[in-house]
Write an enzyme that holds these catalytic residues in place. Structure first.
Site, PDB file in Angstrom:
ATOM      1  N   ASP A  13       0.851  -1.191   0.000  1.00 23.13           N
ATOM      2  CA  ASP A  13       0.000   0.000   0.000  1.00 23.13           C
ATOM      3  C   ASP A  13       0.887   1.241   0.000  1.00 23.13           C
ATOM      4  OD1 ASP A  13      -1.879   1.962   0.313  1.00 23.13           O
ATOM      5  OD2 ASP A  13      -2.770   1.138   2.140  1.00 23.13           O
ATOM      6  N   HIS A  63      -0.412   4.243  -0.434  1.00 24.44           N
ATOM      7  CA  HIS A  63      -1.172   5.255   0.305  1.00 24.44           C
ATOM      8  C   HIS A  63      -1.202   6.602  -0.409  1.00 24.44           C
ATOM      9  CE1 HIS A  63      -2.590   6.085   4.643  1.00 24.44           C
ATOM     10  NE2 HIS A  63      -3.136   4.955   4.263  1.00 24.44           N
ATOM     11  N   GLU A 105      -1.123  -0.944  -4.162  1.00 26.23           N
ATOM     12  CA  GLU A 105      -2.314  -0.160  -3.845  1.00 26.23           C
ATOM     13  C   GLU A 105      -1.997   1.332  -3.841  1.00 26.23           C
ATOM     14  OE1 GLU A 105      -5.319   0.327  -0.006  1.00 26.23           O
ATOM     15  OE2 GLU A 105      -4.405  -1.618  -0.435  1.00 26.23           O
ATOM     16  N   GLU A 111     -10.272   3.204  -2.208  1.00 25.89           N
ATOM     17  CA  GLU A 111     -10.726   3.626  -0.885  1.00 25.89           C
ATOM     18  C   GLU A 111     -11.077   5.101  -0.842  1.00 25.89           C
ATOM     19  OE1 GLU A 111      -7.237   4.285   2.117  1.00 25.89           O
ATOM     20  OE2 GLU A 111      -6.592   2.756   0.697  1.00 25.89           O
ATOM     21  N   HIS A 140     -12.123  -2.355   0.872  1.00 28.78           N
ATOM     22  CA  HIS A 140     -11.231  -1.701   1.837  1.00 28.78           C
ATOM     23  C   HIS A 140     -11.902  -1.727   3.203  1.00 28.78           C
ATOM     24  CE1 HIS A 140      -9.660   2.139   3.727  1.00 28.78           C
ATOM     25  NE2 HIS A 140      -8.524   1.599   3.331  1.00 28.78           N
TER      26      HIS A 140
END
Length: 382
Positions: free
Chosen positions: A183, A185, A209, A235, A285
């Site tokens: 991830d 982010h 991700e 997300e 998510h």
């Protein structure tokens, strides 16, 4: 049956629950929250209450459309998260009235179990090997970790090496016995994402991700064109209309709608169907609480393209409460070999410990995500 009252409870570690009551005594629970903006979502929930009090909770589709369309300005994380939690609670009520789990109301099971993955490390990944070892001991073989610390728009080789070395150590320690997603982010700029993806390719992560921010969605197909690693995101997308754009553009192999951010069960079931039409996998998510997880599981068990489910047991955010601390029927969430089974109780299948909710809501923290800065003092993406 009529809706009579809506109550919200802000809770540790960074969650919010809501309870919808009816004149026949049936109660539904939902989890509407944007992490770090719980008070704002709470205000939106109570604004929507004006549309809901006195209405029939069975008319979920109509109430959803009223909440979404009655306001000229709509969408976005706050409004859609408020709708999401309300929607979850309405499905909970419907299932309890009809004495059936939500997945049964949506057409029944397409699978018998769904693989769960677990978080390891922290905001800045550390002690990952030890974390994986411990989680393997309780049945997990699939994991997710943050892929890097803060990274500059154009960063140096040391930053790239730090990210790659963590992944190399995992593969060296465990080989192909485990799988893991990375991830990023949204911490990485598009130029640096290209560099990182190239360097990470030999280690075959399960997915990458949010290699760039959701508002830079035009880079998803460009990045996908240069790698065999599946790219995941979603997300920070909040309705089928945002997902429509990324599906049309291509590039994403896995969609990750959040059942507490993207309009709830009603909206995310539509998003799941859209993804299937584009041969895109679904992996909801869910670094949140038990009601959000239950909602995700109901979608997983009626969506053929669902591949695995995030859950927050032991996640580094969980300070002050753990995933099942507010749940009486903990055994229903137990995993076998890293898989969840369908929840079978009516509604969402979560028996909430209301007394504990009320008690801990009296001292709920106002959680905020960390504010990071680069070495030059400029604000970094967290």
């Amino acid at each position: 049956m009529k809706i009579t009252h809506i109550t919200t409870y802000r809770l540790p570690p960074r969650w919010m629950f809501l309870k919808i009551e009816t004149d026949e005594g049936v109660v539904g629970w939902g989890e509407p929250v944007i992490e770090g903006r719980a008070r704002t979502v709470e205000a939106a929930v109570h604004e929507f209450a004006d549309y809901l009090i006195g209405k029939d909770p069975a008319r979920i589709n109509d109430l959803w459309q009223v909440m979404y369309r009655a306001g000229f300005y709509r969408g976005g994380p706050i409004m859609m998260s408020a709708i999401a939690g309300i929607d979850q609670a309405l499905w909970d009520i419907k299932g309890k009235v009809l004495n059936a789990p939500v997945w049964q109301l949506m057409g029944g099971l397409v699978r018998d179990k769904i693989k769960a993955y677990s978080w390891v490390g922290g905001d800045r990944p550390a002690d990952v090997i030890d974390g994986i070892e411990k989680l393997r001991g309780i049945g997990f073989d699939t994991f997710k970790l943050n892929g890097c610390e803060e990274m500059g728009v154009i960063d140096n080789s040391r930053a790239v090496d730090a990210a790659v070395n963590t992944v190399a150590q995992i593969r060296e320690a465990f080989g192909s016995e485990i799988e893991f997603g990375l991830d990023f982010h949204g911490r990485v700029s598009a130029p640096m994402a290209k560099v990182l993806i190239k360097e990470l390719e030999p280690y075959r992560p399960l997915f990458i991700e949010e290699p760039v921010l959701a508002e830079q969605e035009e880079y998803y197909p460009r990045l996908a064109a240069q790698t065999h690693i599946p790219i995941a995101a979603g997300e920070r997308m909040f309705s089928r209309f945002e997902f429509k754009r990324v599906l049309d553009a291509g590039g994403l192999a896995i969609l990750q709608p959040d059942l507490s951010h993207a309009g709830g069960i009603t909206e995310c079931y539509k998003i799941a169907g859209m993804a299937e039409a584009y041969d895109v996998a679904l992996a909801p998510h869910c670094p949140l609480g038990p009601i959000a997880l239950a909602a995700c599981l109901h979608i997983d068990f009626v969506s053929r393209n669902a591949v695995f489910q995030e859950q927050s047991m032991g996640i580094h955010y969980n300070k002050g409460a753990e995933l099942l601390d507010f749940v009486k029927n903990k055994e229903d969430f137990s995993m076998d070999g890293g898989f969840f089974k369908p929840l079978t109780k009516p509604g969402l299948g979560v028996d909430i410990d209301e007394a504990r909710v009320i008690e801990l809501s009296k001292s709920a923290p106002d959680w905020r995500n960390p504010l990071w800065r680069h070495a030059d003092g400029s604000v970094a993406e967290w």
